[in-house]
Write a protein that holds these residues in place. Sequence first.
Motif, PDB file in Angstrom:
ATOM      1  N   LEU A  92      59.164  66.464   9.449  1.00  0.00           N
ATOM      2  CA  LEU A  92      58.961  65.087  10.254  1.00  0.00           C
ATOM      3  C   LEU A  92      57.956  64.794  10.971  1.00  0.00           C
ATOM      4  O   LEU A  92      57.691  65.696  11.959  1.00  0.00           O
ATOM      5  N   ALA A  93      57.239  63.683  11.213  1.00  0.00           N
ATOM      6  CA  ALA A  93      56.536  63.456  12.156  1.00  0.00           C
ATOM      7  C   ALA A  93      57.279  62.796  13.519  1.00  0.00           C
ATOM      8  O   ALA A  93      58.363  62.679  13.225  1.00  0.00           O
ATOM      9  N   PRO A  94      56.612  62.553  14.523  1.00  0.00           N
ATOM     10  CA  PRO A  94      57.411  61.889  15.706  1.00  0.00           C
ATOM     11  C   PRO A  94      57.803  60.796  15.417  1.00  0.00           C
ATOM     12  O   PRO A  94      57.459  60.074  14.748  1.00  0.00           O
ATOM     13  N   PHE A  95      59.297  60.665  15.705  1.00  0.00           N
ATOM     14  CA  PHE A  95      60.126  59.480  15.461  1.00  0.00           C
ATOM     15  C   PHE A  95      60.522  59.353  13.899  1.00  0.00           C
ATOM     16  O   PHE A  95      60.848  58.438  13.560  1.00  0.00           O
ATOM     17  N   GLY A  96      60.121  60.492  13.105  1.00  0.00           N
ATOM     18  CA  GLY A  96      60.628  60.591  11.727  1.00  0.00           C
ATOM     19  C   GLY A  96      61.989  60.504  11.556  1.00  0.00           C
ATOM     20  O   GLY A  96      62.763  60.873  12.399  1.00  0.00           O
ATOM     21  N   ARG A  97      62.383  59.742  10.433  1.00  0.00           N
ATOM     22  CA  ARG A  97      63.530  59.675  10.073  1.00  0.00           C
ATOM     23  C   ARG A  97      64.242  60.388   8.693  1.00  0.00           C
ATOM     24  O   ARG A  97      63.202  60.349   7.595  1.00  0.00           O
ATOM     25  N   VAL A  98      65.263  61.089   8.870  1.00  0.00           N
ATOM     26  CA  VAL A  98      66.007  61.699   7.550  1.00  0.00           C
ATOM     27  C   VAL A  98      66.961  60.707   7.210  1.00  0.00           C
ATOM     28  O   VAL A  98      68.127  60.611   7.848  1.00  0.00           O
ATOM     29  N   VAL A 112      56.005  63.642   7.959  1.00  0.00           N
ATOM     30  CA  VAL A 112      56.316  62.343   7.296  1.00  0.00           C
ATOM     31  C   VAL A 112      57.051  61.357   8.259  1.00  0.00           C
ATOM     32  O   VAL A 112      57.689  61.942   8.982  1.00  0.00           O
ATOM     33  N   ASP A 113      56.804  59.964   7.914  1.00  0.00           N
ATOM     34  CA  ASP A 113      57.674  59.297   8.775  1.00  0.00           C
ATOM     35  C   ASP A 113      59.223  59.003   8.266  1.00  0.00           C
ATOM     36  O   ASP A 113      60.039  58.699   9.064  1.00  0.00           O
ATOM     37  N   LEU A 114      59.408  59.171   6.867  1.00  0.00           N
ATOM     38  CA  LEU A 114      60.590  58.880   6.299  1.00  0.00           C
ATOM     39  C   LEU A 114      60.858  60.032   5.328  1.00  0.00           C
ATOM     40  O   LEU A 114      60.045  60.162   4.298  1.00  0.00           O
ATOM     41  N   VAL A 115      61.968  60.565   5.264  1.00  0.00           N
ATOM     42  CA  VAL A 115      62.542  61.453   4.159  1.00  0.00           C
ATOM     43  C   VAL A 115      63.894  60.674   3.645  1.00  0.00           C
ATOM     44  O   VAL A 115      64.777  60.485   4.327  1.00  0.00           O
ATOM     45  N   LEU A 116      63.931  60.743   2.042  1.00  0.00           N
ATOM     46  CA  LEU A 116      65.058  60.623   1.585  1.00  0.00           C
ATOM     47  C   LEU A 116      65.887  61.519   1.077  1.00  0.00           C
ATOM     48  O   LEU A 116      65.083  62.095  -0.149  1.00  0.00           O
ATOM     49  N   ASP A 117      66.970  61.938   1.354  1.00  0.00           N
ATOM     50  CA  ASP A 117      67.556  63.090   0.770  1.00  0.00           C
ATOM     51  C   ASP A 117      68.995  62.679   0.139  1.00  0.00           C
ATOM     52  O   ASP A 117      70.120  62.699   0.926  1.00  0.00           O
ATOM     53  N   PRO A 118      69.152  62.990  -1.113  1.00  0.00           N
ATOM     54  CA  PRO A 118      70.285  62.868  -1.655  1.00  0.00           C
ATOM     55  C   PRO A 118      71.100  64.351  -2.144  1.00  0.00           C
ATOM     56  O   PRO A 118      72.013  64.301  -2.726  1.00  0.00           O
ATOM     57  N   VAL A 119      70.348  65.416  -1.788  1.00  0.00           N
ATOM     58  CA  VAL A 119      70.506  66.725  -2.146  1.00  0.00           C
ATOM     59  C   VAL A 119      71.376  67.389  -1.280  1.00  0.00           C
ATOM     60  O   VAL A 119      72.458  67.943  -1.452  1.00  0.00           O
TER      61      VAL A 119
END
Length: 327
Positions: free
Chosen positions: A228-234, A209-216
């Motif tokens: 993450l995909a290439p240039f993906g952001r956490v 995926v391009d973007l991961v949202l992590d509050p854990v």
Amino acid sequence: MRAVAFKEVGGPEVLRLVELAEPEPGPGEVLVRVAYAGVNYGEVQHRLGDFGAPDGETVTGLEVSGTVVALGAGVTAPAVGAEVAAYLPDRGGYAEYVSAPASFVFPLGDLGLDLRTAGAAPLVLTTAYGVLAGAGRIAAGDTVLVHAAAGGVGSAAAQLARSLGAAAVYGTVSTGEKAEYARRFGYDEVFLRDGFADAVREATAGRGVDLVLDPVGGATRLESFEALAPFGRVVVYGEAGGHPDLSLPVLPVWKNNRVLAGYNIGDLSRRDPEALRRHTLAALGRVASGAVRIDITAEYDLADAAEAQRLLEAGRNIGKAVLRVRG
């Protein structure tokens, strides 16, 4: 006025219903008679002492709705009597009255929001929008993974991601019950958190995926880099799992074309309040248009704030909870 306050850090039992003096709005502030207050994990962290020790009777609460009853020096709007939503960077929302910076007070007249819904909006909606559009730099066609997909931010983030052009939105949760709930908000697929990276790669034909949202945090955060995909952001925006901070090696970041970012609404309120206001207005506009729905699943009396926080801290919540301060 009635308020829920604490004098020492600890479990939910330290929250007590007390009588305190009604605040007065300072320069640049608006005094709001509170109708509803949202219940958020940041308030649990406040009570646990993550933001420092309390100074006497301390009132938490980061978002409210209500009616403007007085304006501080230099404030001309919103008008006294207007119904508003407000974000409270200095907290204080678990009370019958609270002073809020005028920059973070939003009239409801043009938005079509009732007070109950508005009490659940300023923090969770702004956070979800800011994580996606601010820190996450979401672009049309991106694929998104949202951890804690059944929570207040998670349920809003799925809808906001769609409205911002996401091609696919996936979520992770801790239980099957939460997965069933989260699917109501437009997720393409919702995975149990254990082993989610493999499930994400399978769902995206190996790309990630391009973007991961992590509050854990913790192991979930580490595993997110593998999804993450290439240039993906956490994008990190919380520590709900209560895990120790991570020490991340840098080499895998550049060798695998990965990005790590963070979003903290309190820091933004201090250093770029105009950006925070833009995020809130953009998110509220999507609620007004019908693109985003806030799902309030629990309502408590003000005196029951400890129980509301107990369930949230234990991870037993779904959707969004509010405190009814004034009927």
